[in-house]
Design a protein around this motif. Structure first.
Motif, PDB file in Angstrom:
ATOM      1  N   UNK A 111       2.203   1.745  -3.435  1.00  0.00           N
ATOM      2  CA  UNK A 111       1.387   2.378  -4.418  1.00  0.00           C
ATOM      3  C   UNK A 111       1.250   3.918  -4.253  1.00  0.00           C
ATOM      4  N   UNK A 112       1.177   4.385  -3.005  1.00  0.00           N
ATOM      5  CA  UNK A 112       1.345   5.696  -2.948  1.00  0.00           C
ATOM      6  C   UNK A 112       2.449   6.465  -3.094  1.00  0.00           C
ATOM      7  N   UNK A 113       3.564   5.666  -2.530  1.00  0.00           N
ATOM      8  CA  UNK A 113       4.958   6.306  -2.779  1.00  0.00           C
ATOM      9  C   UNK A 113       5.287   6.380  -4.325  1.00  0.00           C
ATOM     10  N   UNK A 114       4.695   5.262  -5.196  1.00  0.00           N
ATOM     11  CA  UNK A 114       5.177   5.043  -6.342  1.00  0.00           C
ATOM     12  C   UNK A 114       4.528   6.134  -7.262  1.00  0.00           C
ATOM     13  N   UNK A 115       3.232   6.345  -7.179  1.00  0.00           N
ATOM     14  CA  UNK A 115       2.491   7.284  -7.847  1.00  0.00           C
ATOM     15  C   UNK A 115       2.876   8.988  -7.594  1.00  0.00           C
ATOM     16  N   UNK A 116       3.415   9.300  -6.435  1.00  0.00           N
ATOM     17  CA  UNK A 116       3.598  10.283  -5.803  1.00  0.00           C
ATOM     18  C   UNK A 116       5.308  11.095  -6.112  1.00  0.00           C
ATOM     19  N   UNK A 117       6.017  10.222  -5.709  1.00  0.00           N
ATOM     20  CA  UNK A 117       7.549  10.740  -5.419  1.00  0.00           C
ATOM     21  C   UNK A 117       8.049  11.331  -6.649  1.00  0.00           C
ATOM     22  N   UNK A 118       7.765  10.788  -7.889  1.00  0.00           N
ATOM     23  CA  UNK A 118       8.486  11.271  -9.026  1.00  0.00           C
ATOM     24  C   UNK A 118       7.877  12.720  -9.535  1.00  0.00           C
ATOM     25  N   UNK A 119       6.649  13.177  -8.880  1.00  0.00           N
ATOM     26  CA  UNK A 119       5.937  14.312  -9.452  1.00  0.00           C
ATOM     27  C   UNK A 119       6.051  15.297  -8.263  1.00  0.00           C
ATOM     28  N   UNK A 120       6.719  15.071  -7.244  1.00  0.00           N
ATOM     29  CA  UNK A 120       6.961  16.108  -6.282  1.00  0.00           C
ATOM     30  C   UNK A 120       8.004  17.271  -6.640  1.00  0.00           C
ATOM     31  N   UNK A 121       7.392  18.761  -6.106  1.00  0.00           N
ATOM     32  CA  UNK A 121       8.088  19.894  -6.623  1.00  0.00           C
ATOM     33  C   UNK A 121       9.446  19.909  -6.362  1.00  0.00           C
ATOM     34  N   UNK A 122      10.125  19.263  -5.142  1.00  0.00           N
ATOM     35  CA  UNK A 122      11.334  19.509  -4.851  1.00  0.00           C
ATOM     36  C   UNK A 122      12.040  18.147  -4.596  1.00  0.00           C
ATOM     37  N   UNK A 123      13.506  18.144  -4.610  1.00  0.00           N
ATOM     38  CA  UNK A 123      14.199  16.935  -4.153  1.00  0.00           C
ATOM     39  C   UNK A 123      13.974  16.498  -2.933  1.00  0.00           C
ATOM     40  N   UNK A 124      13.495  17.151  -1.969  1.00  0.00           N
ATOM     41  CA  UNK A 124      13.335  16.611  -0.429  1.00  0.00           C
ATOM     42  C   UNK A 124      12.114  15.924  -0.122  1.00  0.00           C
ATOM     43  N   UNK A 131       0.782  -1.216  -0.058  1.00  0.00           N
ATOM     44  CA  UNK A 131       0.152  -0.268   0.040  1.00  0.00           C
ATOM     45  C   UNK A 131       0.775   1.225  -0.138  1.00  0.00           C
ATOM     46  N   UNK A 132       1.954   1.102   0.944  1.00  0.00           N
ATOM     47  CA  UNK A 132       2.823   2.229   0.694  1.00  0.00           C
ATOM     48  C   UNK A 132       3.789   2.538  -0.523  1.00  0.00           C
ATOM     49  N   UNK A 184       8.539  -0.411   0.875  1.00  0.00           N
ATOM     50  CA  UNK A 184       7.750  -1.007   0.157  1.00  0.00           C
ATOM     51  C   UNK A 184       8.244  -2.088  -0.754  1.00  0.00           C
ATOM     52  N   UNK A 185       9.219  -1.592  -1.322  1.00  0.00           N
ATOM     53  CA  UNK A 185      10.021  -2.483  -2.674  1.00  0.00           C
ATOM     54  C   UNK A 185      10.682  -3.555  -2.015  1.00  0.00           C
ATOM     55  N   UNK A 186      11.483  -3.246  -0.773  1.00  0.00           N
ATOM     56  CA  UNK A 186      12.208  -4.174  -0.311  1.00  0.00           C
ATOM     57  C   UNK A 186      11.770  -5.068   0.856  1.00  0.00           C
ATOM     58  N   UNK A 240      11.611  12.038   0.328  1.00  0.00           N
ATOM     59  CA  UNK A 240      10.985  11.184   1.224  1.00  0.00           C
ATOM     60  C   UNK A 240      10.050  10.343   0.947  1.00  0.00           C
ATOM     61  N   UNK A 241       9.392  10.720   0.071  1.00  0.00           N
ATOM     62  CA  UNK A 241       8.307   9.581  -0.693  1.00  0.00           C
ATOM     63  C   UNK A 241       8.919   8.534  -1.235  1.00  0.00           C
ATOM     64  N   UNK A 242      10.223   8.849  -2.108  1.00  0.00           N
ATOM     65  CA  UNK A 242      10.959   7.519  -2.590  1.00  0.00           C
ATOM     66  C   UNK A 242      11.310   6.675  -1.374  1.00  0.00           C
ATOM     67  N   UNK A 243      11.606   7.225  -0.255  1.00  0.00           N
ATOM     68  CA  UNK A 243      12.063   6.207   0.822  1.00  0.00           C
ATOM     69  C   UNK A 243      10.952   5.344   1.120  1.00  0.00           C
TER      70      UNK A 243
END
Length: 471
Positions: free
Chosen positions: A329-342, A326-327, A354-356, A346-349
């Motif tokens: 799904x949320x992180x995968x859709x959102x982290x590449x679209x964030x406005x800044x690297x920080x 579930x994490x 969830x991937x690991x 965080x969302x990539x983590x």
């Protein structure tokens, strides 16, 4: 020469005793180090996209084929016969040969000056790495009791996250060292480009790791009941797969789609930082690598520990993978679209935790339901599916969607979000269905290699005769 345990000790019930904890954990440590180097050699190319594109005049899609298809096709094709060999031969010796091969072929990548040369070398890396995980899964399962298996598998699997992260960090360091000149002069080799130097530097230490496995003891093979076993003929493997097709296919494809999400994101993560956030190549490598190492620790060790605390049954491990998804799904859709690297990091983590998690959890479940007479063969089949679905198609799906639908310079972020997010949607559905089929299996039950024909035997065989259609 490796040390074979020819006369393993047995306990009072006649079952084989597990190796002493010191030996078992030393074995896991050696496998962990080998897995780190395998992922360094596998993933280093992800940081070298831009300099390789500039030197070789190739597209994102062509780069993606080097990242995925060239490696994965031969990794998977070689995996099944290698798995059979592992079931019949010394596992530690095969690992030693495999490490030497993939290290050599990684260094060959550093001598390549044309695209086709890199493609062929990456195929060789795939063949060498096909030896490691099937043998490692079998060795670890023979070294730990079921209630300790999740943590041990998690430690081994942690090598993938650390290795992928270190690939970016080491690559960033090499790029930083030669940033002022664009070339580097190495002993014997002479002058090479920065991306070629990276391949040569990360490939060479693998030969030292290979030496460790020439002296590592080989644990005795054990069955589900703990007794010594002989290798099963291929006909028995086929019968077992047919009898457990729903469960095996569920685990294989669920982790396969997780892998699709992983490689769709990780293969292009440094590129995302550079193109969307304006980071320098070296900085992108340090940030991406650090995030992956941290998230890997949490997902692999934390996931394995939770599974073991819950009881360590196969359906519990699969459910942990589903909840973690579930994490994803949320992180995968959102982290590449964030406005800044920080915020993206965080969302990539969250996404990478969830991937690991299934790396230890789902693999442990697979080992528990697999007879040791065919464990490496089934692991090779698992890796075949996981890597064809994930590694072969993940990087290329992202590149193709980006090249076709989002050709602008920062368009890769939208392609990453689509593939990474949707991959986890499919994976979670498969995990939930597989957990339902596995509920009722207990570690005290021997798993037959053939379908059960008489319903009268159903109470003793767990999921094999469940009404949900596992057989």
């Amino acid at each position: 020469m490796s040390t074979e345990i020819e006369n393993p000790q047995k306990n009072n019930s006649g079952n084989l005793s597990y190796p002493k904890p010191l030996i078992a954990w030393f074995t896991v440590a050696a496998l962990f180090v080998a897995y780190i180097f395998s992922f360094i050699d596998r993933m280093i190319i992800g940081l070298l996209v831009e300099p390789m594109k500039a030197d070789l005049q190739i597209s994102d899609t062509e780069i993606s084929l080097l990242q995925g298809m060239a490696f994965a096709v031969f990794y998977t094709i070689a995996g099944i016969p290698i798995g059979r060999l592992i079931d019949r031969s010394s596992r530690v010796k095969i690992i030693s040969i495999g490490i030497s091969l993939w290290s050599l072929m990684t260094m060959v990548c550093g001598f390549a000056s044309h695209y086709w040369q890199l493609f062929l070398a990456r195929m060789g890396v795939g063949v060498g790495e096909a030896t490691l995980s099937p043998a490692a899964y079998s060795i670890i399962t023979d070294s730990f009791a079921p209630n300790r298996l999740g943590l041990a598998m998690g430690v081994y699997g942690l090598g993938s996250a650390i290795g992928a992260g270190l690939a970016f960090i080491i690559g960033a360091a090499v790029i930083s060292l030669v940033a002022s000149t664009g070339d580097v002069v190495l002993p014997i080799v002479g002058e090479v480009r920065s991306w070629q130097a990276a391949f040569l530097i990360v490939g060479a230490p693998g030969f030292l790791v290979a030496v460790i496995f020439t002296i590592l003891p080989e644990p005795a093979r054990r069955s589900v009941t703990g007794k010594p076993v002989e290798t099963a003929p291929m006909s028995d493997v086929i019968k077992f797969v047919k009898s457990r097709f729903s469960v095996l296919a569920g685990i294989f494809f669920a982790v396969g789609f997780v892998n699709l999400s992983v490689f769709a994101a990780v293969s292009w993560l440094p590129v995302l930082y550079m193109r969307s956030y304006g980071m320098a190549l070296a900085d992108a490598g340090y940030v991406a690598g650090g995030a992956m190492v941290f998230a890997g620790f949490v997902g692999l060790l934390g996931g394995g520990w939770i599974c073991d605390k819950l009881g360590g049954l196969p359906h519990q491990r699969i459910m942990v993978s589903a909840v973690a998804g579930i994490g994803g799904i949320i992180g995968g859709f959102l982290f590449p679209l964030m406005p800044g690297p920080i915020s993206a990091t965080i969302l990539f983590i969250v996404f990478f935790i969830a991937c690991t998690t299934p790396v230890g959890a789902a693999v442990s479940a697979l080992q528990q339901i697999s007879p040791n007479t065919m464990r490496a063969t089934l692991s090779a089949a698992y890796l075949f599916v996981v890597n064809i679905v994930g590694m072969a198609f993940g990087p290329t799906a992202t590149a193709l969607i980006g090249d076709v639908f989002f050709p602008q310079d920062g368009g890769i972020r939208y392609a990453m979000a689509i593939v990474a997010g949707l991959g986890f949607v499919v994976a979670v559905g498969l995990f939930l269905n597989t957990a339902r089929h596995l509920k009722g299996w207990t570690p005290d039950e021997a798993i037959p290699a053939e379908p059960v024909k008489s319903p009268a035997h159903a109470p003793n065989l767990g999921p094999a005769v469940a009404d949900e259609g596992v057989v």
